[in-house]
Write a protein that holds these residues in place. Structure first.
Motif, PDB file in Angstrom:
ATOM      1  N   PRO A  66       0.825  -1.212   0.000  1.00  0.00           N
ATOM      2  CA  PRO A  66       0.000   0.000   0.000  1.00  0.00           C
ATOM      3  C   PRO A  66       0.860   1.264   0.000  1.00  0.00           C
ATOM      4  N   LEU A  67       0.410   2.257  -0.750  1.00  0.00           N
ATOM      5  CA  LEU A  67       1.108   3.539  -0.799  1.00  0.00           C
ATOM      6  C   LEU A  67       0.418   4.510   0.147  1.00  0.00           C
ATOM      7  N   ASP A  68       1.187   5.150   0.992  1.00  0.00           N
ATOM      8  CA  ASP A  68       0.658   6.124   1.945  1.00  0.00           C
ATOM      9  C   ASP A  68       0.697   7.498   1.283  1.00  0.00           C
ATOM     10  N   ILE A  69      -0.457   7.928   0.778  1.00  0.00           N
ATOM     11  CA  ILE A  69      -0.542   9.195   0.061  1.00  0.00           C
ATOM     12  C   ILE A  69      -1.570  10.081   0.768  1.00  0.00           C
ATOM     13  N   PRO A  70      -1.217  11.326   1.108  1.00  0.00           N
ATOM     14  CA  PRO A  70      -2.164  12.225   1.768  1.00  0.00           C
ATOM     15  C   PRO A  70      -3.463  12.375   0.976  1.00  0.00           C
ATOM     16  N   ALA A  71      -4.539  12.703   1.682  1.00  0.00           N
ATOM     17  CA  ALA A  71      -5.881  12.669   1.097  1.00  0.00           C
ATOM     18  C   ALA A  71      -6.024  13.502  -0.171  1.00  0.00           C
ATOM     19  N   ARG A  72      -5.571  14.742  -0.160  1.00  0.00           N
ATOM     20  CA  ARG A  72      -5.746  15.594  -1.341  1.00  0.00           C
ATOM     21  C   ARG A  72      -4.943  15.070  -2.523  1.00  0.00           C
ATOM     22  N   GLU A  73      -3.708  14.662  -2.278  1.00  0.00           N
ATOM     23  CA  GLU A  73      -2.888  14.125  -3.363  1.00  0.00           C
ATOM     24  C   GLU A  73      -3.489  12.825  -3.889  1.00  0.00           C
ATOM     25  N   ARG A  74      -4.030  12.006  -2.983  1.00  0.00           N
ATOM     26  CA  ARG A  74      -4.669  10.759  -3.400  1.00  0.00           C
ATOM     27  C   ARG A  74      -5.885  11.036  -4.279  1.00  0.00           C
ATOM     28  N   ALA A  75      -6.639  12.080  -3.926  1.00  0.00           N
ATOM     29  CA  ALA A  75      -7.810  12.440  -4.727  1.00  0.00           C
ATOM     30  C   ALA A  75      -7.404  12.902  -6.126  1.00  0.00           C
ATOM     31  N   VAL A  76      -6.308  13.654  -6.211  1.00  0.00           N
ATOM     32  CA  VAL A  76      -5.799  14.076  -7.525  1.00  0.00           C
ATOM     33  C   VAL A  76      -5.395  12.855  -8.343  1.00  0.00           C
ATOM     34  N   LEU A  77      -4.667  11.941  -7.705  1.00  0.00           N
ATOM     35  CA  LEU A  77      -4.193  10.754  -8.419  1.00  0.00           C
ATOM     36  C   LEU A  77      -5.371   9.876  -8.855  1.00  0.00           C
ATOM     37  N   GLU A  78      -6.379   9.785  -8.024  1.00  0.00           N
ATOM     38  CA  GLU A  78      -7.572   9.015  -8.387  1.00  0.00           C
ATOM     39  C   GLU A  78      -8.225   9.598  -9.638  1.00  0.00           C
ATOM     40  N   THR A  79      -8.332  10.915  -9.693  1.00  0.00           N
ATOM     41  CA  THR A  79      -8.908  11.572 -10.871  1.00  0.00           C
ATOM     42  C   THR A  79      -8.102  11.250 -12.116  1.00  0.00           C
ATOM     43  N   LEU A  80      -6.778  11.256 -12.005  1.00  0.00           N
ATOM     44  CA  LEU A  80      -5.927  10.955 -13.158  1.00  0.00           C
ATOM     45  C   LEU A  80      -6.038   9.482 -13.560  1.00  0.00           C
ATOM     46  N   PHE A  81      -6.111   8.585 -12.586  1.00  0.00           N
ATOM     47  CA  PHE A  81      -6.219   7.149 -12.891  1.00  0.00           C
ATOM     48  C   PHE A  81      -7.554   6.836 -13.568  1.00  0.00           C
ATOM     49  N   LEU A  82      -8.616   7.457 -13.101  1.00  0.00           N
ATOM     50  CA  LEU A  82      -9.928   7.188 -13.690  1.00  0.00           C
ATOM     51  C   LEU A  82     -10.029   7.702 -15.126  1.00  0.00           C
ATOM     52  N   ARG A  83      -9.109   8.579 -15.485  1.00  0.00           N
ATOM     53  CA  ARG A  83      -9.061   9.094 -16.856  1.00  0.00           C
ATOM     54  C   ARG A  83      -7.715   8.761 -17.502  1.00  0.00           C
ATOM     55  N   ALA A  84      -7.131   7.651 -17.082  1.00  0.00           N
ATOM     56  CA  ALA A  84      -5.799   7.261 -17.545  1.00  0.00           C
ATOM     57  C   ALA A  84      -5.715   7.263 -19.064  1.00  0.00           C
ATOM     58  N   GLY A  85      -4.641   7.856 -19.578  1.00  0.00           N
ATOM     59  CA  GLY A  85      -4.460   7.952 -21.025  1.00  0.00           C
ATOM     60  C   GLY A  85      -5.067   9.207 -21.617  1.00  0.00           C
ATOM     61  N   LYS A  86      -5.804   9.958 -20.804  1.00  0.00           N
ATOM     62  CA  LYS A  86      -6.432  11.192 -21.269  1.00  0.00           C
ATOM     63  C   LYS A  86      -5.899  12.374 -20.475  1.00  0.00           C
ATOM     64  N   VAL A  87      -5.787  13.500 -21.140  1.00  0.00           N
ATOM     65  CA  VAL A  87      -5.311  14.704 -20.463  1.00  0.00           C
ATOM     66  C   VAL A  87      -6.452  15.284 -19.623  1.00  0.00           C
ATOM     67  N   VAL A  88      -6.134  15.591 -18.374  1.00  0.00           N
ATOM     68  CA  VAL A  88      -7.105  16.193 -17.464  1.00  0.00           C
ATOM     69  C   VAL A  88      -6.635  17.607 -17.140  1.00  0.00           C
ATOM     70  N   SER A  89      -7.468  18.597 -17.393  1.00  0.00           N
ATOM     71  CA  SER A  89      -7.073  19.981 -17.166  1.00  0.00           C
ATOM     72  C   SER A  89      -6.949  20.278 -15.672  1.00  0.00           C
ATOM     73  N   LYS A  90      -6.191  21.326 -15.355  1.00  0.00           N
ATOM     74  CA  LYS A  90      -6.073  21.744 -13.957  1.00  0.00           C
ATOM     75  C   LYS A  90      -7.449  22.083 -13.396  1.00  0.00           C
ATOM     76  N   GLU A  91      -8.258  22.737 -14.225  1.00  0.00           N
ATOM     77  CA  GLU A  91      -9.587  23.136 -13.771  1.00  0.00           C
ATOM     78  C   GLU A  91     -10.444  21.920 -13.430  1.00  0.00           C
ATOM     79  N   ALA A  92     -10.354  20.866 -14.254  1.00  0.00           N
ATOM     80  CA  ALA A  92     -11.139  19.654 -13.995  1.00  0.00           C
ATOM     81  C   ALA A  92     -10.659  18.968 -12.727  1.00  0.00           C
ATOM     82  N   ILE A  93      -9.345  18.952 -12.512  1.00  0.00           N
ATOM     83  CA  ILE A  93      -8.813  18.365 -11.280  1.00  0.00           C
ATOM     84  C   ILE A  93      -9.301  19.155 -10.077  1.00  0.00           C
ATOM     85  N   MET A  94      -9.245  20.470 -10.178  1.00  0.00           N
ATOM     86  CA  MET A  94      -9.677  21.317  -9.077  1.00  0.00           C
ATOM     87  C   MET A  94     -11.158  21.100  -8.771  1.00  0.00           C
ATOM     88  N   GLN A  95     -11.988  21.000  -9.814  1.00  0.00           N
ATOM     89  CA  GLN A  95     -13.417  20.800  -9.613  1.00  0.00           C
ATOM     90  C   GLN A  95     -13.714  19.467  -8.941  1.00  0.00           C
TER      91      GLN A  95
END
Length: 227
Positions: free
Chosen positions: A147-176
């Protein structure tokens, strides 16, 4: 992932907010149909949990209005109205799932996970990028089974990127995907989260890449497992 809870029972809404936020979701809550439509018009959500017995504007009217705007956000109807004709009407109007009250919280969370996975076009319960695996059930990251110990906010960012893996996610979409109505988050904060994630993930052979002027992405690893 960002959710909208539409529920006029304040005690139930407060309880669900605590549970869902505790599970790592960014959740906004409103108590009537007009506010729900205003929120969906102004903000981007990954999923809406919609009660039907709402003041002034019935939940089915809200559902019909959302779909009438060609908005395909996943919608989970959560209501005490469990008669077959109500369920059929809700599904015909565009609900993705229907859960009647009283309900088990673990079932609600499971249904939310299924709908979010479906929205992301995923059929498997894990996503692999580099040597890092994301388990959509536990919503945990691991590398080589550790298991990787990743702080909550960083984990949420990474989750957003993984769920859209292979696709570019804008800063605005990550923030939202991270903020609620009562939170303030800047684009600079997103850059800081990405920088920290890069340092954490580098030992595991995963790079968060930049599409200059557009956003960030991670590459999906295809390892022959069923999708």
């Amino acid at each position: 992932m960002r959710l909208l809870l539409v529920e006029d029972n304040e005690a139930l809404a407060d309880g669900l907010l605590a549970i869902l936020r505790g599970s790592g979701y960014a959740v906004d809550a409103v108590g009537d149909g007009a506010s729900a439509l205003a929120a969906i018009t102004a903000e981007a959500f990954d999923l809406v949990v919609l009660d039907l017995n709402l003041p002034e504007m019935d939940g089915l009217e809200v559902l019909k209005a959302i779909r009438g705007r060609q908005n395909r956000t996943a919608i989970l109807v959560l209501t005490a109205r469990g008669a077959p004709e109500e369920r059929v009407r809700g599904l015909d109007l565009g609900a993705d799932d229907y859960l009647t009250k009283p309900f088990d919280v673990s079932e609600l969370e499971a249904r939310i996970r299924v709908l979010l996975r479906r929205q992301a076009g995923l059929r498997a319960s894990t996503i692999v990028c580099g040597a890092v695996t994301f388990d959509l059930v536990s919503r945990a990251f691991s590398a080589a089974g550790v298991p990787l110990d990743i702080p909550a906010r960083e984990r949420a960012v990474l989750e957003t990127l993984f769920l859209r893996a292979g696709k570019v996610v804008s800063k605005e979409a990550i923030m939202q995907s991270l903020i609620g109505f009562d939170e303030d988050l800047s684009l600079n904060a997103i850059e800081q989260y990405i920088s920290r994630l890069r340092r954490r993930l580098a030992p595991h052979g995963l790079t968060v890449k930049t599409a200059r002027g557009i956003g960030y992405y991670v590459d999906r690893a295809f390892d022959g497992r069923a999708e």
